[in-house]
Design an enzyme around this catalytic site. Structure first.
Site, PDB file in Angstrom:
ATOM      1  N   GLU A 176      25.006  77.404 -49.565  1.00 39.70           N
ATOM      2  CA  GLU A 176      24.080  76.890 -50.574  1.00 39.70           C
ATOM      3  C   GLU A 176      22.637  77.191 -50.214  1.00 39.70           C
ATOM      4  OE1 GLU A 176      22.726  74.592 -48.453  1.00 39.70           O
ATOM      5  OE2 GLU A 176      24.547  74.776 -47.274  1.00 39.70           O
ATOM      6  N   GLU A 319      23.981  78.817 -44.960  1.00 39.44           N
ATOM      7  CA  GLU A 319      24.200  80.102 -45.626  1.00 39.44           C
ATOM      8  C   GLU A 319      25.462  80.802 -45.119  1.00 39.44           C
ATOM      9  OE1 GLU A 319      20.650  82.551 -46.023  1.00 39.44           O
ATOM     10  OE2 GLU A 319      19.413  80.786 -45.621  1.00 39.44           O
TER      11      GLU A 319
END
Length: 675
Positions: A176, A319
């Site tokens: 995200e 990530e």
């Protein structure tokens, strides 16, 4: 029936009959419990998820869900809200984000989704537009979104997961991007794990002490104002969550409905998993963990989910870095399983270089050891500083990649290079007992062939097409095949060094020293390991643990005389490994340790020669929490893979200046990062 309800109805537990079948096959090769440690559980879980007792390497998709949070206006992050859209552009235009580097490392396709970025994103090529709104509302003033929006975000994730499954993906790695999303995740964690805001809230983008206290108060306020219902995952998401977190919860539910695995990353994906498992508890069986993040509440999240982490790397970034490393572990154990269950008429050592210890003991004095002790080079501080400076300016929060940053700086100092290259050469050196009967037969044959050549008899000399493994008669086929698979997985060259048991430890030390010196003259990464004879009742690691460690795992003896406490039949093995550690360090190579035996030997050697410490990478349990006890370099090869991931970080990521991403305005990053 709603789409969400229909999805929930389709979720069934993973097939335990499949995992039982895989376990039966594994136990034929490795009957001793703990040999593969947590890798065994990883393989069993994945096979049961996809319903295949002969799993192929997974087709992986990294999905980065991006959205803004209204709570960012309260100043809970070190970065401005516009960073969300800037980083989204970085993934798809500059291609210099953490997500890019680690999807490259994992061999995973990258998909970036706009779930609610507070900006127009039509000019970002390749971005999948699923925008629900231009960010959520400020959850300190009321619900972050409506219940309808929460359901929309979840159902969007379900549809994306279904599309992935239709395209053959069996493994989803969610991540995200959204400034202030750790504030939402902390609120979710506090509610669903039933812990305080203080226990749930961490530093996120590496904020200052003052901002952390403010962030805790914001989390408290959001929970008090909204009173989310802990029995209703959709309500919790709507009250304090984010659109990207809802999408990830949907990815989990959709993957579970289509028998695909989801590898969780850090705190934010964990919070989304709490939402998903509250909505559909059966989805828990489709979740694979990765690491224990540095974020405060992550341990509580993993405990609630019943997940044990495979790594402890001090990561604090969402990530898909940690999940990419876990995907690499999954690839490794699947390769191993395929190797063990596939018939082959070729020796597992066909690609290995081999050498047997000379039968005559050389003269070795204290001068040899003292030479290394007194001339050990120091790491290059200037290159370490230059490497750290570049890492500090990569487009990410300061120090957010934890151990990976430390490994890269260490490697820069070892190699005298500011930016070590991606394909840094590496060798795995394995010491094993020689089959002396095979050695004698080979030596006799070699002598006979030499005599024929000298006598020019005209006889044709026929050499075997495959003589590899000639001296490995004392080792088990399963151990050799396991070593082969790990070496291939980590793209490591293999070297087998065979020890004679009829020579003094000084001869073994000299042998290990000379082999390592030759290898590290051109090879900056050296993994070291050893192998136990197949008929031995205990492994080398078990024997050394019993002989050299106390009940708390501490070293029992002074380094100067510990060798006298080593079982006599292992003194040569220990001495050879000591020689390799010292000579490899002296040649400025990074030494990657393997099984518990190598860890114990390295700890004693570091006391004898402290100058080697900067050249040693302790792999398990420092970085990996796998509990693997197997010989043959498996753990060391996985350590090499961690180094590869760090190399991708350094070489694939781009700086703030190169990507035009905003720098930190708070915390240590505000002082070090610059455009």
């Amino acid at each position: 029936m709603t789409f969400l309800e229909e999805t929930i109805r389709r979720i069934a537990p993973p097939d335990q009959h499949i995992s039982a079948e895989v376990e039966k096959r594994l136990s034929q090769s490795f009957p001793k419990a703990g040999t593969l440690g947590a890798l065994r559980d990883l393989l069993l879980q994945y096979a049961s998820i996809i319903g295949n007792a002969a799993p192929e390497l997974p087709k992986k998709c990294t999905i980065i869900c991006c959205a803004d949070h209204g709570v960012a206006e309260t100043g809970v992050s070190a970065y401005p809200p516009k960073t969300t859209v800037e980083m989204t552009a970085n993934y798809l235009i500059s291609r210099g984000g953490t997500a890019n580097a680690f999807s490259n490392f994992a061999g995973s396709d990258l998909l970036v989704i706009d779930m609610g970025i507070a900006a127009d994103t039509g000019d970002i090529p390749g971005l999948v537009d699923r925008k629900i709104a231009y960010g959520t509302q400020n959850c300190t003033k009321g619900p972050a979104m409506t219940r309808e929006q929460a359901l929309q975000s979840i159902e969007t994730g379900i549809r994306i997961a279904a599309a992935c499954a239709e395209n053959g993906y069996t493994c989803i790695l969610p991540g995200e991007m959204g400034i202030a999303n750790t504030t939402s995740s902390a609120a979710i964690c506090s509610v669903l794990c039933n812990i305080s805001a203080e226990q749930a809230t961490g530093r996120g983008t590496n904020i200052s002490d003052e901002r952390l206290q403010h962030k805790i108060s914001v989390v408290k306020q959001a929970i008090e104002i909204n009173a989310p219902d802990p029995t209703d995952g959709v309500d919790v998401l709507a009250k304090v969550g984010g659109f990207e977190l809802g999408c990830i919860a949907g990815l989990i539910l959709g993957a579970a409905a289509h028998h695909a695995a989801v590898i969780l990353d850090g705190f934010n994906t964990g919070a989304a998993a709490l939402i998903a498992t509250t909505i559909a508890p059966e989805s828990r069986g489709y979740l694979i963990g990765s690491h224990l993040a540095a974020e405060e509440g992550h341990q509580a999240v993993l405990k609630r989910l019943g997940i044990d982490p495979y790594m402890h790397l001090q990561l604090r970034l969402g990530e898909a870095a940690g999940s990419s490393l876990a995907a690499n572990l999954l690839d490794a154990v699947i390769r191993l399983y395929q190797t063990l269950t596939t018939e082959s008429d070729k020796s597992p050592l066909a690609l290995f270089e081999e050498e047997v210890m000379d039968g005559i003991a050389p003269k070795v004095t204290d001068k040899t050891f003292n030479f290394y002790l007194n001339t050990m080079p120091a790491l290059s501080r200037s290159f370490m500083e230059k490497c750290q400076t570049r890492i500090d300016h990569l487009a990410k929060p300061l120090y957010s990649l934890g151990s990976l940053e430390q490994i890269m700086v260490q490697l820069a100092g070892v190699l005298d290079e500011e930016r070590p290259r991606q394909n840094t050469p590496r060798v795995m050196l394995c010491f094993a007992p020689a089959d002396l009967e095979a050695v004698a037969a080979a030596e006799a044959r070699e002598k006979e062939e030499e005599e024929r050549l000298m006598n020019r008899t005209g006889d044709t000399i026929e050499l075997s097409e495959d003589i590899s493994g000639l001296y490995a008669g004392l080792l088990s086929e399963s151990d050799l095949r396991a070593m082969q698979s790990f070496v291939i997985h980590a793209d490591v060259e293999g070297f087998m060094a065979y020890l004679r048991d009829n020579l003094p430890p000084t001869a073994a030390f000299n042998f290990g020293r000379m082999i390592a010196e030759d290898i590290t003259f051109t090879t900056p990464l050296l993994a070291v390991t050893c192998m136990t004879p197949k008929e031995a009742p205990l492994s080398i690691s078990e024997e050394l643990q019993a002989a050299l460690l106390d009940e708390n795992g501490n070293l029992k003896y002074a380094a100067e005389d510990f060798l006298s406490h080593v079982p006599k039949h292992l003194q040569g093995m220990v001495s050879a490994l000591m020689g390799a550690l010292i000579a490899g360090s002296h040649n400025s190579s990074l030494i990657v340790l393997d099984n518990p035996a190598t860890e114990i030997i390295a700890r004693y050697t570091e006391q004898l020669c402290p100058a080697i410490r900067p050249y040693i990478l302790h792999t398990q349990p420092t970085l990996l929490q796998l509990g693997m006890t197997m010989d043959g370099g498996g753990v060391a090869c996985l350590g090499i893979s961690i180094i590869d991931a760090a190399l991708h970080m350094l070489n694939d990521m781009k700086t703030f200046e190169e990507t035009s991403v905003s720098i930190a305005a708070d915390g240590p990053g505000a002082k070090k990062q610059q455009l």
